[in-house]
Each structure stands twice: as structure tokens, then as C-alpha cells.
Write a protein that holds these residues in place. Structure first.
Motif, PDB file in Angstrom:
ATOM      1  N   SER A 131      45.403  36.136  45.890  1.00  0.00           N
ATOM      2  CA  SER A 131      46.064  36.921  45.147  1.00  0.00           C
ATOM      3  C   SER A 131      45.850  36.277  43.570  1.00  0.00           C
ATOM      4  N   PHE A 132      45.051  37.358  42.916  1.00  0.00           N
ATOM      5  CA  PHE A 132      44.650  36.997  41.632  1.00  0.00           C
ATOM      6  C   PHE A 132      45.768  37.366  40.524  1.00  0.00           C
ATOM      7  N   LEU A 133      46.224  36.426  39.984  1.00  0.00           N
ATOM      8  CA  LEU A 133      47.389  36.346  38.956  1.00  0.00           C
ATOM      9  C   LEU A 133      46.869  36.849  37.629  1.00  0.00           C
ATOM     10  N   ALA A 134      47.780  37.318  36.687  1.00  0.00           N
ATOM     11  CA  ALA A 134      47.231  37.622  35.378  1.00  0.00           C
ATOM     12  C   ALA A 134      47.442  36.492  34.527  1.00  0.00           C
ATOM     13  N   ARG A 135      48.292  35.411  35.121  1.00  0.00           N
ATOM     14  CA  ARG A 135      48.525  34.161  34.268  1.00  0.00           C
ATOM     15  C   ARG A 135      48.894  33.307  35.369  1.00  0.00           C
ATOM     16  N   PRO A 136      48.792  31.792  35.224  1.00  0.00           N
ATOM     17  CA  PRO A 136      49.473  30.977  35.955  1.00  0.00           C
ATOM     18  C   PRO A 136      51.064  31.361  36.225  1.00  0.00           C
ATOM     19  N   LEU A 137      51.541  30.890  37.327  1.00  0.00           N
ATOM     20  CA  LEU A 137      53.077  30.980  37.553  1.00  0.00           C
ATOM     21  C   LEU A 137      53.852  30.168  36.657  1.00  0.00           C
ATOM     22  N   ASP A 138      54.883  30.840  36.342  1.00  0.00           N
ATOM     23  CA  ASP A 138      55.862  30.367  35.093  1.00  0.00           C
ATOM     24  C   ASP A 138      56.549  28.995  35.798  1.00  0.00           C
ATOM     25  N   ARG A 139      56.746  28.982  37.192  1.00  0.00           N
ATOM     26  CA  ARG A 139      57.277  27.991  37.516  1.00  0.00           C
ATOM     27  C   ARG A 139      57.080  27.824  39.172  1.00  0.00           C
ATOM     28  N   PRO A 140      57.013  26.601  39.791  1.00  0.00           N
ATOM     29  CA  PRO A 140      56.743  26.479  41.472  1.00  0.00           C
ATOM     30  C   PRO A 140      57.483  27.473  41.945  1.00  0.00           C
ATOM     31  N   ILE A 141      56.882  27.928  43.006  1.00  0.00           N
ATOM     32  CA  ILE A 141      57.728  28.695  44.131  1.00  0.00           C
ATOM     33  C   ILE A 141      57.971  28.105  45.345  1.00  0.00           C
ATOM     34  N   ASP A 142      57.808  27.059  45.714  1.00  0.00           N
ATOM     35  CA  ASP A 142      58.125  26.188  46.714  1.00  0.00           C
ATOM     36  C   ASP A 142      59.555  26.470  46.924  1.00  0.00           C
ATOM     37  N   ASP A 143      60.489  26.163  45.807  1.00  0.00           N
ATOM     38  CA  ASP A 143      61.873  26.354  46.397  1.00  0.00           C
ATOM     39  C   ASP A 143      62.219  27.685  46.969  1.00  0.00           C
ATOM     40  N   ILE A 182      59.841  37.485  45.326  1.00  0.00           N
ATOM     41  CA  ILE A 182      60.068  36.615  44.218  1.00  0.00           C
ATOM     42  C   ILE A 182      59.902  37.566  42.971  1.00  0.00           C
ATOM     43  N   LYS A 183      60.934  37.381  42.184  1.00  0.00           N
ATOM     44  CA  LYS A 183      61.001  38.220  40.950  1.00  0.00           C
ATOM     45  C   LYS A 183      60.429  37.336  39.559  1.00  0.00           C
ATOM     46  N   GLY A 184      60.150  38.198  38.768  1.00  0.00           N
ATOM     47  CA  GLY A 184      59.794  37.613  37.220  1.00  0.00           C
ATOM     48  C   GLY A 184      58.443  36.858  37.257  1.00  0.00           C
ATOM     49  N   GLY A 185      57.908  36.774  38.216  1.00  0.00           N
ATOM     50  CA  GLY A 185      56.246  36.230  38.075  1.00  0.00           C
ATOM     51  C   GLY A 185      55.191  37.101  37.266  1.00  0.00           C
ATOM     52  N   PRO A 186      54.190  36.671  37.006  1.00  0.00           N
ATOM     53  CA  PRO A 186      53.003  37.423  36.557  1.00  0.00           C
ATOM     54  C   PRO A 186      52.643  38.465  37.487  1.00  0.00           C
ATOM     55  N   SER A 187      52.001  39.489  37.044  1.00  0.00           N
ATOM     56  CA  SER A 187      51.550  40.438  37.947  1.00  0.00           C
ATOM     57  C   SER A 187      50.251  39.999  38.629  1.00  0.00           C
ATOM     58  N   ALA A 188      50.042  40.596  39.849  1.00  0.00           N
ATOM     59  CA  ALA A 188      48.784  40.066  40.513  1.00  0.00           C
ATOM     60  C   ALA A 188      48.266  41.313  41.458  1.00  0.00           C
ATOM     61  N   THR A 189      47.047  40.934  41.883  1.00  0.00           N
ATOM     62  CA  THR A 189      46.464  42.045  42.660  1.00  0.00           C
ATOM     63  C   THR A 189      45.847  41.311  43.844  1.00  0.00           C
ATOM     64  N   VAL A 190      45.564  41.574  45.090  1.00  0.00           N
ATOM     65  CA  VAL A 190      45.639  40.865  46.151  1.00  0.00           C
ATOM     66  C   VAL A 190      43.701  41.482  46.664  1.00  0.00           C
ATOM     67  N   ARG A 191      43.085  40.550  47.090  1.00  0.00           N
ATOM     68  CA  ARG A 191      41.728  40.843  47.908  1.00  0.00           C
ATOM     69  C   ARG A 191      41.547  40.004  48.824  1.00  0.00           C
ATOM     70  N   ASN A 192      40.922  40.485  49.964  1.00  0.00           N
ATOM     71  CA  ASN A 192      40.876  39.442  51.240  1.00  0.00           C
ATOM     72  C   ASN A 192      39.567  38.557  50.914  1.00  0.00           C
ATOM     73  N   TRP A 193      39.441  37.655  51.618  1.00  0.00           N
ATOM     74  CA  TRP A 193      38.368  36.809  51.531  1.00  0.00           C
ATOM     75  C   TRP A 193      36.899  37.334  51.607  1.00  0.00           C
ATOM     76  N   ASN A 194      36.740  38.283  52.489  1.00  0.00           N
ATOM     77  CA  ASN A 194      35.447  39.118  52.822  1.00  0.00           C
ATOM     78  C   ASN A 194      35.043  39.789  51.292  1.00  0.00           C
ATOM     79  N   THR A 195      36.001  40.293  50.643  1.00  0.00           N
ATOM     80  CA  THR A 195      35.789  40.988  49.644  1.00  0.00           C
ATOM     81  C   THR A 195      35.446  40.111  48.502  1.00  0.00           C
ATOM     82  N   VAL A 196      36.201  39.059  48.286  1.00  0.00           N
ATOM     83  CA  VAL A 196      35.826  37.898  47.302  1.00  0.00           C
ATOM     84  C   VAL A 196      34.475  37.392  47.350  1.00  0.00           C
ATOM     85  N   GLU A 197      34.103  37.093  48.428  1.00  0.00           N
ATOM     86  CA  GLU A 197      32.723  36.598  48.748  1.00  0.00           C
ATOM     87  C   GLU A 197      31.873  37.825  48.305  1.00  0.00           C
TER      88      GLU A 197
END
Length: 204
Positions: A131-143, A182-197
């Protein structure tokens, strides 16, 4: 902007990377341009041939596309902060579709592939995504995810990328569904690993 230096075939869809001495001198940079939400639904259809033609007309060099999901590589002499909005505006003006652009330079995408934090478990590139984010996460999402049991699914966050392993596939992934809530985070777009390579190979 740089002028196109030619086209050929990595297949007709992809185009061909023509050596550009300006890029070799460092005057321009090669970018992966990831379009968010393109060709999803009948109202957001854009043919990749039309997209390549538009970006070439806009003055970008060595424009190539991969698949139909909005993956472009090109050479540009604009900094990322100007390049993304310029491409968004050109697409909306030509096709009437508002599209968000997420950029990665060749070095940035190479680092994404080199990091590969889930390499020890992710053994199927079609079920392993970034998941390619427009910017780093504003906060950790582990919780946000701590209370759920995701079985063999895994994720790892590294800067502006999130690596996600869904061994049972993406469609029924409980992890993907939880991430989508999860709300309020940066926008993102997803690519599978085959496409990334494949994108990284097109940028060499």
C-alpha cells in the motif's frame, strides 16, 4: 518538461525505454506514477493508450504503462510536489475524471523492493501487496488492529509504505477489511508484489 525521445515495444502496452542523455546527466528523474481509483467502475475508465498519449503530449519522456490499473513510468524534470498535481490536472481536464496520483522515484521504489520485510512468509506475489501512502501514517495503527485475529495474515509499516500478506487472497482478507475501516489516515493505492517488481524493472 522533457520532450519524448521515442517509443517502441515492451509490448505495445508498455512502450519502450529510449536512452535519454539528459536523464543520464541527472537533469530529469524517472518516476513510477500510481493512479488511485482508475478503471474502477464504468464511470472511471481510461484506456492506457490514451493515457500514454496524453502524458506524452504534456511533454513527459519515455512514457510507459503496465496493465490497466493506472501504472505509469515516465521521465520528468519537475519535482514531485509539482509533478503529481500537474498529472492530476491533465487527466481531469482530458478525461473528466478526478484522479489522485502517488509518486515514487526509481530509488524510492528500489528501496521498497529491497526492504521486503515479509519476505520470510510472503511466497506468492499475487497475494502480497504494498500500500503506497501519500505520506507516512499520522499515528501507529497497531492499537486499531490489536483486538482482531488475522490468522496467518501479516503486515509491516515502513515509512510511506505498508506491506500486507494475505495468503488466503485479498477478496476475503480480514486484515484488508480492518485496514479499510481505519479513518483519518493518508490516501493510498495498492499494488501487488508482482506489479511492483515489474514497475521497478521498467524504470531501469
Amino acid at each position: 518538461m522533457t520532450r519524448p525521445t521515442g517509443s517502441g515495444s515492451l509490448g505495445r502496452e508498455a512502450g519502450w525505454l529510449v536512452p535519454d542523455r539528459r536523464r543520464e546527466r541527472g537533469d530529469v528523474a524517472r518516476y513510477a506514477v500510481l493512479l488511485r481509483g482508475i478503471n474502477v467502475g464504468k464511470a472511471r475508465r481510461v484506456a492506457m493508450a490514451d493515457l500514454r498519449a496524453l502524458l506524452t503530449e504534456e511533454g513527459y519522456a519515455n512514457v510507459a504503462t503496465l496493465l490497466q490499473s493506472g501504472n505509469v513510468v515516465l521521465d520528468a524534470d519537475l519535482p514531485p510536489a509539482k509533478l503529481g498535481p500537474a498529472i492530476e490536472q491533465a487527466i481531469e481536464k482530458r478525461f473528466g475524471i478526478p484522479v489522485e496520483v502517488i509518486l515514487r522515484s526509481r530509488d524510492e521504489l528500489a528501496r521498497v523492493v529491497a526492504k521486503n520485510p515479509l519476505a520470510d512468509v510472503a511466497n506468492d506475489g499475487s497475494k502480497y501487496v504494498v500500500s503506497f501512502l501519500a505520506r507516512p501514517l499520522d499515528r501507529p495503527i497497531d492499537d486499531d488492529l490489536a483486538a482482531a485475529d488475522f490468522g496467518a495474515e501479516r503486515y509491516a509499516v515502513d515509512g510511506s509504505e505498508m506491506y500486507i500478506w494475505c495468503p488466503g487472497g485479498l477478496r476475503d482478507s480480514s486484515l484488508m477489511k480492518a485496514l479499510g475501516k481505519i479513518k483519518g489516515g493518508p490516501s493510498a493505492t495498492v499494488r501487488n508484489w508482482n506489479t511492483v517488481e515489474k514497475l521497478l524493472a521498467m524504470m531501469q
